[in-house]
Scaffold this motif. Structure first.
Motif, PDB file in Angstrom:
ATOM      1  N   GLY A 143       0.802  -1.214   0.000  1.00 51.50           N
ATOM      2  CA  GLY A 143       0.000   0.000   0.000  1.00 51.50           C
ATOM      3  C   GLY A 143       0.833   1.261   0.000  1.00 51.50           C
ATOM      4  O   GLY A 143       0.457   2.272  -0.583  1.00 51.50           O
TER       5      GLY A 143
ATOM      6  N   PHE B 153       2.149   3.329  -3.243  1.00 53.51           N
ATOM      7  CA  PHE B 153       1.319   4.306  -3.929  1.00 53.51           C
ATOM      8  C   PHE B 153       1.147   5.532  -3.030  1.00 53.51           C
ATOM      9  O   PHE B 153       1.523   5.510  -1.858  1.00 53.51           O
ATOM     10  CB  PHE B 153      -0.046   3.712  -4.274  1.00 53.51           C
TER      11      PHE B 153
ATOM     12  N   ALA C 173      -3.437   7.496  -3.488  1.00 52.95           N
ATOM     13  CA  ALA C 173      -3.546   6.774  -2.226  1.00 52.95           C
ATOM     14  C   ALA C 173      -4.882   6.064  -2.059  1.00 52.95           C
ATOM     15  O   ALA C 173      -5.012   5.191  -1.198  1.00 52.95           O
ATOM     16  CB  ALA C 173      -3.338   7.759  -1.064  1.00 52.95           C
ATOM     17  N   ASP C 174      -5.880   6.412  -2.881  1.00 53.18           N
ATOM     18  CA  ASP C 174      -7.226   5.848  -2.737  1.00 53.18           C
ATOM     19  C   ASP C 174      -7.290   4.484  -3.426  1.00 53.18           C
ATOM     20  O   ASP C 174      -7.276   4.387  -4.659  1.00 53.18           O
ATOM     21  CB  ASP C 174      -8.247   6.807  -3.358  1.00 53.18           C
ATOM     22  N   GLU C 175      -7.377   3.416  -2.642  1.00 55.13           N
ATOM     23  CA  GLU C 175      -7.384   2.064  -3.192  1.00 55.13           C
ATOM     24  C   GLU C 175      -8.633   1.797  -4.019  1.00 55.13           C
ATOM     25  O   GLU C 175      -8.574   1.146  -5.071  1.00 55.13           O
ATOM     26  CB  GLU C 175      -7.273   1.040  -2.057  1.00 55.13           C
ATOM     27  N   HIS C 176      -9.786   2.303  -3.567  1.00 54.75           N
ATOM     28  CA  HIS C 176     -11.030   2.090  -4.315  1.00 54.75           C
ATOM     29  C   HIS C 176     -10.952   2.762  -5.683  1.00 54.75           C
ATOM     30  O   HIS C 176     -11.345   2.168  -6.700  1.00 54.75           O
ATOM     31  CB  HIS C 176     -12.217   2.644  -3.523  1.00 54.75           C
TER      32      HIS C 176
ATOM     33  N   ARG D  69      -8.258   3.376  -7.332  1.00 54.34           N
ATOM     34  CA  ARG D  69      -7.299   2.619  -8.137  1.00 54.34           C
ATOM     35  C   ARG D  69      -7.953   1.381  -8.750  1.00 54.34           C
ATOM     36  O   ARG D  69      -7.729   1.056  -9.911  1.00 54.34           O
ATOM     37  CB  ARG D  69      -6.095   2.225  -7.272  1.00 54.34           C
ATOM     38  N   GLN D  70      -8.774   0.686  -7.973  1.00 55.79           N
ATOM     39  CA  GLN D  70      -9.455  -0.497  -8.493  1.00 55.79           C
ATOM     40  C   GLN D  70     -10.430  -0.136  -9.606  1.00 55.79           C
ATOM     41  O   GLN D  70     -10.525  -0.840 -10.619  1.00 55.79           O
ATOM     42  CB  GLN D  70     -10.166  -1.226  -7.352  1.00 55.79           C
TER      43      GLN D  70
ATOM     44  N   ALA E 127      -1.609  -4.136  -9.940  1.00 60.83           N
ATOM     45  CA  ALA E 127      -2.921  -3.532  -9.687  1.00 60.83           C
ATOM     46  C   ALA E 127      -3.846  -3.663 -10.887  1.00 60.83           C
ATOM     47  O   ALA E 127      -5.074  -3.669 -10.746  1.00 60.83           O
ATOM     48  CB  ALA E 127      -2.756  -2.064  -9.309  1.00 60.83           C
TER      49      ALA E 127
END
Length: 507
Positions: A37, A40, A103-106, A108-109, A180
């Protein structure tokens, strides 16, 4: 996708479920690295490069190395709008990278899923009948490899080489980026030490002097259309381009691996290496300018704006344009460049079939209308609206149906595409059922809350401006009938529009 005849060979959702990213494979960062994590976000090495002026040179270099790969070069030549709409392509690429490394994982997905859907639609055969597929894991690995290697090279050429720890950190970040996307991490070597033999092998054995590479090096900069800021000042833009274009091309060629330059027959310009090193050093010195001058987010905002926008930044753009207009008038008094005129017209004015074909329909800039052109429109509309499934697929399908309708009506010689002459001869002034359906689907996906009208927030998402630019009542709602009528007036009536021209016609 296209079959050899140029028509959509399958509906856009044929692959939409095949390539959605699952759990990200472990990119196996070097020993001592932190958790995935932290690779990123604002503390990443990539984030620091993102606002580095040198990275502009690195991205151009990486793009050339990508285009030299036969599969990527064929995909670019057949499907990309980078020739006719380079600023739009740059803006979308920067936004995508920003999302993927944020930084936002959602987020990025979501962006990874969008990129996978986009790439799943890009496949075909090149001029030598060799297949290409944008979802090929080795091809995707090469794209990431060029970004990493060009970032390392930009530091080296500017006299500030990365130390080994920073280089390993950056490599881990790019491998995490590939992971990713749902790609197998194994297509990039697990360690930095193993990366360099892999890179050299691809350069030596796989890269070619492709059509896309030649377009980027020898045509793109020579014919680069003006960005929104300089639209309407063609003399100033032409003068600057005449100087900067050849210099950028020379710098880029000089920075490429020597073995590839020799094999591809790229020219050796006297003084090229000195110019290259000077360009990288000068770009490196620019990082000492105030931070707000160099933030990529500001560049993205500037590329989003048009003179008809009503956002806060539009006032700054208008002021800059006014000053540059005055400077342009003075420049024309002292320069031998002939005065050039940008095609103009008031909203609602009708343009000729030739002009409409070039400005709107031929999105890829290859002189013909075929499925990749309409796919590029659907892609830009989907990007503007930030669509997820199934709305994105509905829009692609509607534009695929419209292409079949156009092909059946206009492709008189049966070569699978429509020439400018075929389009002009048909005088297409009536809207067919598929175009009407495309307008209705565009209305549906723009109407995010599903209330049967488009409010000012939904309108701004598509057009980057509020109602007051096109509707007398700022509190009014755009009805389905009015929206469809305006879309058909633009597409079939060739009417200029303050909404659709910046969306589909501008560079």
């Amino acid at each position: 996708m296209t079959d050899p005849g140029g028509s959509p060979s399958e509906t856009p959702d044929d692959h939409s479920d095949d390539h959605t990213p699952g759990p990200a494979p472990d990119p196996t960062p070097p020993a001592g690295e932190t958790h995935l994590g932290s690779l990123f976000g604002p503390d990443s090495q990539f984030h620091r490069f993102f606002n580095d002026p040198r990275w502009a040179l690195a991205v151009v270099r990486a793009t050339v190395l990508e285009a030299a790969h036969p599969q990527i070069g064929a995909a670019l030549a057949d499907n990309s709008a980078f020739v006719a709409h380079p600023w739009r392509r740059l803006r979308n690429t920067l936004v995508s990278l920003q999302r993927m490394f944020g930084a936002d994982e959602h987020e990025r997905q979501r962006e990874a899923a969008r990129l996978n859907r986009l790439h799943a639609r890009l496949s075909g055969t090149d001029e030598q009948n060799r297949p290409y597929d944008a979802m090929d894991p080795e091809v995707r690995a090469w794209v990431v490899a060029t970004l990493f290697e060009s970032s390392v090279t930009m530091c080296r050429l500017s006299g500030q080489p990365l130390d080994r720890t920073s280089m390993e950190r950056l490599y881990a970040e790019f491998r995490a980026f590939l992971a990713a996307l749902g790609s197998e991490a194994g297509h990039l070597p697990p360690t930095l030490k193993e990366f360099w033999p892999y890179y050299d092998r691809v350069v030596e054995e796989e890269l070619e002097n492709t059509e896309a590479l030649r377009i980027i090096l020898y045509q793109l900069f020579d014919h680069l259309p003006a960005p929104a800021l300089l639209d309407g000042l063609p003399t100033v833009w032409a003068a600057g381009r005449a100087l900067a274009g050849p210099a950028i091309g020379t710098v880029t060629v000089a920075s490429l691996p020597e073995s590839f330059r020799r094999r591809a027959g790229l020219p050796e310009v006297p003084g090229a290496r000195t110019l290259m090193q000077s360009a990288y050093v000068a770009a490196g010195l620019a990082r000492f300018l105030p931070d707000n001058w160099l933030r990529t987010e500001n560049l993205i905002d500037l590329l989003h704006l048009s003179p008809d926008s009503d956002t806060a930044g539009a006032a700054t753009l208008t002021a800059l344009r006014d000053r540059m207009d005055r400077a342009g008038a003075l420049f024309r008094l002292v320069t031998p460049f002939p005065v050039q005129h940008t095609p103009a017209g008031e909203p609602g004015a009708r343009r000729s079939a030739d002009v409409f074909f070039t400005e709107v329909l031929d999105q890829t800039g290859n002189g013909y209308l075929d499925w990749p052109d309409l796919a590029a429109m659907a892609r830009e509309l989907s990007t503007r609206l930030d669509l997820d499934e199934p709305e994105e697929t509905r829009l692609y399908q509607a534009f695929a149906d419209w292409w079949r309708e156009l092909q059946a009506a206009l492709d008189t010689d049966g070569d699978g595409r429509v020439s400018k002459e075929e389009y002009a001869a048909a005088v297409p002034s009536m809207a067919g059922p598929a175009l009407i359906r495309a307008a209705e689907v565009l209305f549906d996906v723009t109407d995010a809350n599903g209330d049967g009208t488009i409010d000012t927030v939904e309108y701004r998402a598509l057009f980057r401006t509020a109602f007051r630019r096109t509707m007398p009542d700022a509190d009014a709602r755009y009805t389905r009938g009015a929206f469809v009528k305006d879309f058909l007036s633009f597409m079939s009536g060739r009417r200029r529009s303050t909404g659709y021209d910046p969306l589909l016609a501008d560079a």
